[in-house]
Design a protein around this motif. Structure first.
Motif, mmCIF file in Angstrom:
data_model
loop_
_atom_site.group_PDB
_atom_site.id
_atom_site.type_symbol
_atom_site.label_atom_id
_atom_site.label_comp_id
_atom_site.label_asym_id
_atom_site.label_seq_id
_atom_site.Cartn_x
_atom_site.Cartn_y
_atom_site.Cartn_z
ATOM 1 N N TYR A 155 0.840 -1.204 0.000
ATOM 2 C CA TYR A 155 0.000 0.000 0.000
ATOM 3 C C TYR A 155 0.871 1.249 0.000
ATOM 4 O O TYR A 155 2.047 1.226 0.378
ATOM 5 N N ASP A 157 0.410 5.643 0.874
ATOM 6 C CA ASP A 157 -0.396 6.764 1.357
ATOM 7 C C ASP A 157 0.216 8.046 0.804
ATOM 8 O O ASP A 157 1.300 8.462 1.226
ATOM 9 N N THR A 160 0.684 12.039 3.126
ATOM 10 C CA THR A 160 0.449 11.356 4.399
ATOM 11 C C THR A 160 0.315 12.281 5.599
ATOM 12 O O THR A 160 -0.307 11.924 6.594
ATOM 13 N N ALA A 166 -1.394 5.842 6.978
ATOM 14 C CA ALA A 166 -0.446 4.755 6.709
ATOM 15 C C ALA A 166 -0.326 3.839 7.917
ATOM 16 O O ALA A 166 -0.250 2.607 7.782
ATOM 17 N N ARG A 170 -1.312 -0.227 8.062
ATOM 18 C CA ARG A 170 -0.418 -1.258 8.592
ATOM 19 C C ARG A 170 -1.077 -2.035 9.716
ATOM 20 O O ARG A 170 -0.884 -3.253 9.848
ATOM 21 N N GLY A 178 4.651 -1.026 3.194
ATOM 22 C CA GLY A 178 4.028 0.291 3.282
ATOM 23 C C GLY A 178 4.917 1.403 2.769
ATOM 24 O O GLY A 178 6.131 1.410 3.007
ATOM 25 N N ALA A 180 4.799 5.786 2.441
ATOM 26 C CA ALA A 180 4.110 7.040 2.755
ATOM 27 C C ALA A 180 4.888 8.184 2.118
ATOM 28 O O ALA A 180 6.124 8.163 2.090
ATOM 29 N N LEU A 209 7.379 0.539 7.102
ATOM 30 C CA LEU A 209 6.916 1.713 6.369
ATOM 31 C C LEU A 209 8.102 2.531 5.882
ATOM 32 O O LEU A 209 9.015 2.837 6.642
#
Length: 306
Positions: A155, A157, A160, A166, A170, A178, A180, A209
């Motif tokens: 994914y 974002d 963000t 984000a 998660r 992830g 962002a 992330l």
């Protein structure tokens, strides 16, 4: 030394000015704008407040007045006490509950309720604390996506802010990759601090992330980690329309697109742009005057990416 410019107007007028502010790419990043109703029993009477880390100039007042388009309301200036002026603008941030998420500042306790995830986001970070209808709507829609059986492995974002959406993605899909991003470099340290405070690991692996600075999807990090089976963009209607083709290239066939930041009156234009990019509406919700859209990319189109 901090100052505030204040303008009182009808709700629609203030909201239009806030949208104009977000679309003004040359706006001074140090100047924070907020808009809110004056009182619960006066929902149509709103105030627009602009916070400055210096005494506003005539040019500052003219720039604020220009956001109103036609005839601007009277603008009042006031010197504030020496303090964190961004925190002052967010002093009334109270906890919110949206979907399975409880979002609060360090001034409030966690909920610690089974089935609920607590996120702590400091109030001094103006956007993305969960208070705005669009952020809360996205949290609710992400919860619905999970309940509907959506499986996410990768994914992103876009825009963000504080990293909240984000973090929520998660939490719902803990082993997903992830990404962002935000156009504002200041958000890098904001997201890093909030990730540390909420136990979100940073890195490029599963369940981690990556944070990057980018305008829209224009980033080698975003391109290199594509395609995505979930892309989140809580920004504004104008950029959403412009970025729709890029979203079509970044999302897998059958993948998901979660959009917010658009007024209900702007929804048709955003949906048309996304339709042309290969997306179809899966579900929509409204929160106040704002639309939150869950769209899916048609599964019969090959991904034209790398």
């Amino acid at each position: 030394m901090s100052w505030k410019l204040t303008a009182f107007a009808h709700r629609d007028v203030v909201q239009a000015a806030l949208v104009a502010h977000e679309e003004a790419w040359d706006w001074d990043a140090e100047v924070v704008l907020t808009g809110s109703e004056i009182a619960e029993d006066r929902p149509e009477d709103w105030v627009l407040e602009a916070y400055y880390p210096r005494r506003p100039t005539k040019a500052d007042k003219a720039a604020l007045a220009a956001l109103f388009g036609g005839e601007a309301p009277a603008i009042e200036a006031r010197k504030l006490p020496d303090a964190d002026w961004v925190t002052l603008s967010q002093a009334d941030v109270t906890p919110i509950r949206a979907g399975r998420f409880h979002v609060h500042t360090p001034d409030f306790p966690a909920m610690r309720e089974n089935g609920t995830t607590d996120f702590v986001i400091p109030a001094s970070q103006a956007f993305g604390t969960g208070q705005h209808e669009t952020t809360a709507g996205c949290l609710a829609m992400l919860t619905e996506m999970k309940a509907a059986g959506v499986v996410i492995r990768n994914y992103a974002d876009i825009g963000t802010g504080t990293g909240l959406l984000a973090f929520a993605a998660r939490d719902l899909w803990p082993m997903a990759f992830g990404t962002a991003s935000d156009i504002d470099p200041v958000c890098v340290s904001v997201v890093e601090d909030n990730a540390a405070g909420n136990g979100v690991p940073l890195g490029g692996g599963a369940g981690e992330l990556v944070m990057t600075v980018a305008a829209g999807t224009d980033s080698p990090v975003i391109a290199g980690r594509a395609p995505y089976d979930l892309l989140i963009a809580n920004i504004l209607a104008g950029p959403l329309v412009e970025l729709a083709p890029d979203f079509g290239r970044a999302v897998l066939p059958g993948g998901h697109l979660l959009l917010a930041g658009l007024l209900t009156t702007q929804e048709a234009a955003v949906r048309r742009a996304c339709f042309r990019a290969g997306f179809r509406l899966a579900r929509r919700m409204t929160n106040g005057d704002w639309s939150i859209l869950w769209l899916r990319r048609r599964p019969d189109r090959s991904w034209p990416g790398r």
